[in-house]
Design an enzyme around this catalytic site. Structure first.
Site, PDB file in Angstrom:
ATOM      1  CB  VAL A   7      64.700 -35.731  29.706  1.00 54.78           C
ATOM      2  CG1 VAL A   7      65.711 -35.053  28.821  1.00 54.78           C
ATOM      3  CG2 VAL A   7      64.700 -37.212  29.463  1.00 54.78           C
ATOM      4  CB  CYS A   8      61.696 -35.126  34.426  1.00 59.98           C
ATOM      5  SG  CYS A   8      61.750 -33.390  34.854  1.00 59.98           S
ATOM      6  CB  SER A   9      56.914 -34.101  33.345  1.00 57.21           C
ATOM      7  OG  SER A   9      56.674 -35.452  33.625  1.00 57.21           O
ATOM      8  CB  VAL A  39      60.720 -35.637  27.753  1.00 54.44           C
ATOM      9  CG1 VAL A  39      59.242 -35.399  27.617  1.00 54.44           C
ATOM     10  CG2 VAL A  39      61.188 -36.759  26.856  1.00 54.44           C
TER      11      VAL A  39
END
Length: 100
Positions: A7-9, A39
């Site tokens: 997960v990231c931005s 996320v």
């Protein structure tokens, strides 16, 4: 088969890393399913995976993701240096060790 969620931005910066990790898994003859999501969407998949890896840029979200995981699975932040150089093999190896 182990399932890994990154997960990231926005789920985009981890897409390249997902490809590198999949390539490393293929070279290592390891069956894994790896997916990247923002996320904000990780709650849709968290109950289907064996580990969640957070991109360094969203490490501050770790407590939120750990709460979603309810202690069922590990939640970890990807090493910033390995993330920066997109070392999919090293990240995959350390991830597999965490979910054995």
């Amino acid at each position: 088969m182990k399932k890994i969620l990154l997960v990231c931005s926005a789920g985009m910066s981890t897409s390249l890393l997902v490809n590198k990790m999949k390539s490393a898994a293929q070279d290592m003859n390891v069956e894994v399913e790896i997916e990247a999501l923002p996320v904000s969407e990780c709650s849709t998949k968290i109950n289907e995976v064996d580990i969640v890896l957070l991109g360094p840029q969203v490490r501050f979200q770790k407590p939120v993701v750990e709460k979603l995981a309810c202690g069922r699975i590990p939640v970890d932040v990807i090493d910033m240096r390995l993330y920066g150089i997109m070392d999919g093999k090293s990240i995959l190896i350390s991830t597999l060790e965490k979910i054995k």
